[in-house]
Design an enzyme around this catalytic site. Structure first.
Site, PDB file in Angstrom:
ATOM      1  N   TYR A   1       0.802  -1.228   0.000  1.00  0.00           N
ATOM      2  CA  TYR A   1       0.000   0.000   0.000  1.00  0.00           C
ATOM      3  C   TYR A   1       0.837   1.282   0.000  1.00  0.00           C
ATOM      4  CZ  TYR A   1      -4.396  -2.483   0.212  1.00  0.00           C
ATOM      5  OH  TYR A   1      -5.476  -3.275  -0.110  1.00  0.00           O
TER       6      TYR A   1
ATOM      7  N   GLU B   1      -8.734  -7.213   4.363  1.00  0.00           N
ATOM      8  CA  GLU B   1      -8.018  -8.306   3.694  1.00  0.00           C
ATOM      9  C   GLU B   1      -7.402  -9.264   4.705  1.00  0.00           C
ATOM     10  OE1 GLU B   1      -5.588  -5.874   1.158  1.00  0.00           O
ATOM     11  OE2 GLU B   1      -7.411  -5.166   0.127  1.00  0.00           O
TER      12      GLU B   1
END
Length: 397
Positions: A97, A139
């Site tokens: 990310y 997730e």
């Protein structure tokens, strides 16, 4: 989702007109930057979608939606489960990310120039960080749940090709079994498997719908040979019985609802038949009325016809119907042409209280979706999934 300060909201909202104008320029530049500076993440992206521009277009739409609804984030919540499942299927991890965030902010600054002030970049950094953390947490829940279930795992697992079956001129099935001899995680019909392939020194990750019923000692994927498809052609030409591949645990939110006995209508075009076969295999013996409607160019590329006919012969509740638009002289479809609103009206129950699942090429899906709505099938009972990047489906956007 976290709420932002009035200043952050105002700054993000101020970029909406620019995103409408230059969103795709930003996302194209973003991908170019990221792949240049961080080639290790290229395996998570399909180069065909990059070349076609669908990936950049889809991301531009997602960024615009996030900016537009930054003060009412519940509006984008329905899109998040699909994103989470896609990321989990690919094995996206928290460390990915910051790479995406840094490249996206750099792309915004470089494409928008002086308009992208330090305050606007800071607001976008805050907005991205909040969304990233939300996805990371969601997730992790998927990874942990898959690992905790019987037969489950985290990361990749080695599967061995046990059988390879030609289903049509274009589609071949691959039966994959675990080399450790342990059970496989039970999936829900409609989900897909991600293979992590090493081809010519390059790592590729590809999603393939599971095409058999769950609960068997194998996973079956049925792959169409795509013209120029790096992974699909390698699977067809090079993956042989006895060879091993790496796979992530099954994921996906295009799920068969098994809690209802409403008639099940499976409408597919081309390789869209693969998840429908899983749904059919899992449902045929249950007595639920099933309309299995498949469209193909001709019989040579119509996969699974013999199997569907066998299930229909064994179960009176299964009613197949085939439509070919370019039939050969030896073909015997039920109709010639396309799946139209009139055809669906003739095949479906008068009350239209059905669960309609449909998959295929985008124009096919747009047509079926419009027909389903026009026939009065409730929106919640129109279910679909796109191949490739998430895109709007006409009025479903």
């Amino acid at each position: 989702m976290s709420q932002f300060s009035p200043q952050t909201i105002a700054l993000i909202k101020a970029t909406v007109p620019l995103l409408k104008q230059k969103g795709e320029d930003i996302t194209r530049h973003f991908y170019a930057l990221m792949f240049r500076d961080h080639p290790e993440v290229k395996a998570f992206f399909n180069e065909a979608h990059q070349a076609e521009g669908t990936q950049a277009r889809a991301l531009a739409g997602a960024v615009l939606a996030y900016a537009t609804h930054i003060d009412q984030l519940d509006a984008i919540a329905p899109a998040l489960p699909g994103i989470v499942q896609k990321h989990a299927a690919l094995g996206v991890l928290p460390e990915h990310y910051p790479i995406v965030g840094a490249c996206l902010l750099k792309a915004i600054r470089e494409v928008l120039g002086e308009v992208a002030s330090d305050d606007i970049i800071a607001a976008w950094a805050e907005a991205y960080g909040t969304l990233a953390q939300l996805l990371i947490d969601a997730e992790e829940q998927v990874y942990a749940a898959n690992a905790a279930r019987a037969g489950g795992w985290r990361g990749t697992r080695t599967l061995r090709l046990a059988r390879k079956v030609v289903e049509s001129e274009l589609i071949t099935s691959f039966y994959l079994e675990p080399i450790d001899g342990q059970p496989l995680l039970t999936f829900t019909p409609g989900q897909y498997l991600t293979l992590v392939l090493e081809i010519d020194g390059q790592t590729l990750r590809r999603n393939y719908s599971l095409s058999d019923a769950p609960g068997k000692p194998w996973y079956r994927i049925s792959v169409k040979r795509e013209s120029g498809g790096h992974a699909s052609n390698w699977l067809h030409d090079n993956l042989q019985v006895g060879m091993d591949v790496q796979a992530q645990a099954p994921c996906g939110d295009f799920l068969l609802d098994t809690k209802t006995q409403r008639p099940l209508v499976l409408v597919t075009g081309g390789v869209g038949i693969t998840p429908a076969m899983s749904m059919l295999e899992a449902s045929a013996a249950g007595g639920r009325p099933i309309h299995f409607i498949h469209a193909a160019r001709h019989g040579g590329i119509h996969a699974f016809r013999d199997r569907v006919e066998s299930l229909a012969a064994a179960h009176a509740n299964v009613q197949p119907f085939y439509v070919y638009d370019e039939p050969r002289d030896t073909d015997s479809p039920h109709a010639v042409g396309f799946v139209t609103q009139q055809l669906l009206a003739e095949l479906l129950p008068p009350d239209r209280d059905v669960d309609l699942y449909f998959l295929g090429p985008k124009p096919f899906m747009q047509s079926v979706y419009a027909s389903g709505r026009a026939l009065g099938i409730p929106d919640a009972q129109l279910r679909y999934e796109f191949f490739g990047p998430l895109e709007a489906l006409g009025e479903a956007s």
